[in-house]
Design a protein around this motif. Sequence first.
Motif, PDB file in Angstrom:
ATOM      1  N   LEU A 237       0.810  -1.206   0.000  1.00 35.06           N
ATOM      2  CA  LEU A 237       0.000   0.000   0.000  1.00 35.06           C
ATOM      3  C   LEU A 237       0.851   1.266   0.000  1.00 35.06           C
ATOM      4  O   LEU A 237       0.592   2.193  -0.784  1.00 35.06           O
ATOM      5  CB  LEU A 237      -0.947  -0.005   1.197  1.00 35.06           C
ATOM      6  N   GLU A 238       1.845   1.345   0.871  1.00 37.56           N
ATOM      7  CA  GLU A 238       2.638   2.564   0.972  1.00 37.56           C
ATOM      8  C   GLU A 238       3.390   2.859  -0.323  1.00 37.56           C
ATOM      9  O   GLU A 238       3.503   4.019  -0.731  1.00 37.56           O
ATOM     10  CB  GLU A 238       3.602   2.466   2.164  1.00 37.56           C
TER      11      GLU A 238
ATOM     12  N   LYS B 132       0.944   4.202  -2.805  1.00 39.93           N
ATOM     13  CA  LYS B 132       0.592   5.591  -2.504  1.00 39.93           C
ATOM     14  C   LYS B 132       1.659   6.555  -3.022  1.00 39.93           C
ATOM     15  O   LYS B 132       1.344   7.648  -3.505  1.00 39.93           O
ATOM     16  CB  LYS B 132       0.405   5.775  -0.999  1.00 39.93           C
TER      17      LYS B 132
ATOM     18  N   ASN C  28      -8.379  -3.881   0.380  1.00 37.11           N
ATOM     19  CA  ASN C  28      -7.627  -2.943   1.196  1.00 37.11           C
ATOM     20  C   ASN C  28      -7.053  -1.812   0.350  1.00 37.11           C
ATOM     21  O   ASN C  28      -7.092  -0.635   0.733  1.00 37.11           O
ATOM     22  CB  ASN C  28      -6.492  -3.673   1.921  1.00 37.11           C
TER      23      ASN C  28
ATOM     24  N   LYS D  67      -9.760   0.613  -0.831  1.00 33.67           N
ATOM     25  CA  LYS D  67     -10.230   1.450   0.266  1.00 33.67           C
ATOM     26  C   LYS D  67      -9.270   2.608   0.540  1.00 33.67           C
ATOM     27  O   LYS D  67      -9.697   3.674   0.996  1.00 33.67           O
ATOM     28  CB  LYS D  67     -10.403   0.592   1.526  1.00 33.67           C
ATOM     29  N   ASN D  68      -7.997   2.404   0.229  1.00 37.67           N
ATOM     30  CA  ASN D  68      -6.974   3.378   0.627  1.00 37.67           C
ATOM     31  C   ASN D  68      -6.325   4.135  -0.527  1.00 37.67           C
ATOM     32  O   ASN D  68      -5.457   4.974  -0.292  1.00 37.67           O
ATOM     33  CB  ASN D  68      -5.873   2.659   1.419  1.00 37.67           C
TER      34      ASN D  68
ATOM     35  N   GLU E 259      -7.059   6.513  -4.004  1.00 34.73           N
ATOM     36  CA  GLU E 259      -8.072   7.293  -4.716  1.00 34.73           C
ATOM     37  C   GLU E 259      -8.088   6.987  -6.206  1.00 34.73           C
ATOM     38  O   GLU E 259      -9.128   7.112  -6.858  1.00 34.73           O
ATOM     39  CB  GLU E 259      -7.827   8.791  -4.486  1.00 34.73           C
TER      40      GLU E 259
END
Length: 227
Positions: free
Chosen positions: A79-80, A83, A107, A110-111, A113
């Motif tokens: 995820l990071e 991002k 997940n 959800k995180n 955009e």
Amino acid sequence: MFKERSEGWVESMVKVKVCGLTSAEEAEMVCDLGVDFLGVINQVDVSTPREVDMAKAEDIIETVPKDVKSVIITMVEELEKLKIMEKKFDPDYIQLHSEPSESQLKNLKKNIETGIIGVLSISSNHNDSEQLISKAKRRAEIVDLLLLDTEGPHEGYRMTHNWDISSKIVNSLETEVILAGGLTSANVEEAVETVDPYAVDVASGVESKPGKKSLKLVKEFIERGEN
């Protein structure tokens, strides 16, 4: 700076996604031919002449006009890291080509955009449509677009799969489907007629040599994919 489309460009019914651009100049010329999605490959776990580093990927994405959707194709699942890519590139979509699990997809969705293109790989000799339709439905409920590709040993694997299965998947979903896997200007008309996808995806099928797009082949692909 964003650039506008060439005069006379007309939106097609079937969208065209060209992936694996390796320079901003090449991307600009391909966009001028009338593509709808332009994909840039960054941070994948396979050897491919179409992968570019983050600096070049950023240069390419910056040339994409407003009416072409930019796509970062990656195998990053953390995820990071995603991002960071989202912030740096600001793409319209991130294509998760490593096929993360459904829980991971939920997940990420959800995180993040940015729109997510999920991938479902189909082996060239796979005939069990029910199993794939079930998997496609679960993934399609999470992602924004679902890409059907041919399972292969490497990126740019120029093999098609059973399009009858792809057609059944398209007819079973509300989520729009992008058809990929071994498409060229020679077979894209048949693929569109058989599957009726939202969009068709091509990379190696429009190249004069690995990693180098042929504008002539791209133009032919667009023209035949639209018809």
